[in-house]
Design a protein around this motif. Sequence first.
Motif, short mmCIF file in Angstrom:
data_model
loop_
_atom_site.label_atom_id
_atom_site.label_comp_id
_atom_site.label_asym_id
_atom_site.label_seq_id
_atom_site.Cartn_x
_atom_site.Cartn_y
_atom_site.Cartn_z
N PHE A 129 0.81 -1.22 0.00
CA PHE A 129 0.00 0.00 0.00
C PHE A 129 0.85 1.27 0.00
N SER A 130 2.17 1.12 0.04
CA SER A 130 3.02 2.31 0.09
C SER A 130 3.65 2.62 -1.27
N HIS A 131 4.32 1.64 -1.88
CA HIS A 131 5.00 1.91 -3.14
C HIS A 131 5.23 0.58 -3.86
N LEU A 132 4.61 0.42 -5.01
CA LEU A 132 4.61 -0.88 -5.69
C LEU A 132 5.97 -1.27 -6.23
N LEU A 133 6.74 -0.32 -6.75
CA LEU A 133 8.06 -0.66 -7.28
C LEU A 133 9.00 -1.07 -6.15
N ILE A 134 8.99 -0.34 -5.05
CA ILE A 134 9.80 -0.73 -3.89
C ILE A 134 9.35 -2.10 -3.39
N ALA A 135 8.04 -2.35 -3.38
CA ALA A 135 7.54 -3.65 -2.93
C ALA A 135 8.07 -4.77 -3.81
N LEU A 136 8.11 -4.56 -5.11
CA LEU A 136 8.65 -5.57 -6.01
C LEU A 136 10.13 -5.80 -5.76
N LEU A 137 10.89 -4.73 -5.69
CA LEU A 137 12.33 -4.85 -5.49
C LEU A 137 12.67 -5.47 -4.14
N VAL A 138 11.99 -5.04 -3.10
CA VAL A 138 12.23 -5.58 -1.76
C VAL A 138 11.84 -7.06 -1.71
N SER A 139 10.74 -7.41 -2.34
CA SER A 139 10.29 -8.82 -2.34
C SER A 139 11.30 -9.72 -3.02
N LEU A 140 11.83 -9.28 -4.14
CA LEU A 140 12.76 -10.11 -4.91
C LEU A 140 14.17 -10.14 -4.30
N PHE A 141 14.66 -8.98 -3.89
CA PHE A 141 16.07 -8.88 -3.54
C PHE A 141 16.36 -8.78 -2.04
N LEU A 142 15.33 -8.71 -1.21
CA LEU A 142 15.55 -8.67 0.23
C LEU A 142 14.74 -9.74 0.96
N ALA A 144 12.95 -12.44 -0.22
CA ALA A 144 13.21 -13.82 -0.66
C ALA A 144 14.56 -14.34 -0.16
N PRO A 145 15.65 -13.59 -0.31
CA PRO A 145 16.92 -14.09 0.25
C PRO A 145 16.89 -14.22 1.78
N TYR A 146 16.20 -13.31 2.44
CA TYR A 146 16.13 -13.38 3.90
C TYR A 146 15.32 -14.60 4.34
N VAL A 147 14.26 -14.91 3.62
CA VAL A 147 13.49 -16.13 3.93
C VAL A 147 14.39 -17.35 3.80
N ALA A 148 15.19 -17.41 2.74
CA ALA A 148 16.12 -18.53 2.57
C ALA A 148 17.14 -18.56 3.71
N PHE A 149 17.66 -17.42 4.09
CA PHE A 149 18.64 -17.33 5.18
C PHE A 149 18.04 -17.82 6.49
N VAL A 150 16.84 -17.33 6.82
CA VAL A 150 16.20 -17.73 8.07
C VAL A 150 15.82 -19.21 8.04
N ALA A 151 15.38 -19.68 6.88
CA ALA A 151 15.01 -21.10 6.76
C ALA A 151 16.22 -22.00 7.02
N LEU A 152 17.38 -21.61 6.54
CA LEU A 152 18.59 -22.40 6.77
C LEU A 152 18.99 -22.44 8.24
N ARG A 153 18.63 -21.41 8.99
CA ARG A 153 18.99 -21.36 10.40
C ARG A 153 17.85 -21.85 11.31
N SER A 154 16.70 -22.10 10.74
CA SER A 154 15.53 -22.47 11.53
C SER A 154 15.57 -23.95 11.90
N ALA A 155 15.02 -24.27 13.08
CA ALA A 155 14.93 -25.67 13.52
C ALA A 155 13.91 -26.43 12.68
N GLN A 156 12.89 -25.73 12.20
CA GLN A 156 11.84 -26.35 11.37
C GLN A 156 11.67 -25.52 10.10
N PRO A 157 12.55 -25.70 9.13
CA PRO A 157 12.53 -24.81 7.96
C PRO A 157 11.25 -24.92 7.12
#
Length: 174
Positions: A129-142, A144-157
Amino acid sequence: RCWDGRGSPVFYFYPPLFFWVTSLADTMTAGTLASERLVPFASLILLVASGVSMRSWLRLHVGEQRALVGAIAYLLGPYHLYDLYGRGALAEASAYASVPLIMWALARLGEGRPVFTPILAVAFAALLFSHLLIALLVSLFLIAPYVAFVALRSAQPIKFIMRALAGGLLGLAL
């Protein structure tokens, strides 16, 4: 005046989050602020919200003092301030409040706390609801990689990824 007062032939769209915060500021002040003061007041609210959300996320990774220094650095980041005071890109600047909140919710979900799924959903919806281009860029480049990072460190990925996906889909639905 554009086109002899007949308007402009381009479609100009701003998502509503900044305007909602401005309306909230108008309501909080009982309409006593002049309209030209509402935009700076709403900008201040979103700037403080971005600092608070960044501090919350950083506190999960570093001590209190470093989190505070990091949050202040985030608040005073040149592009962050340039968006507000140079470009007047209010929608883009409002996106900066929800990004650390998304990261904070994801980190908490990675700790096995499913109660943070709705917080993730609301934060992601705020980003959309704030800015669609930032939302796209943040979703792809921040995000998604952070989800992968946290999943690798999670006890139940797998559970974490499912909860993160549920929060993201709920955010889209909002």
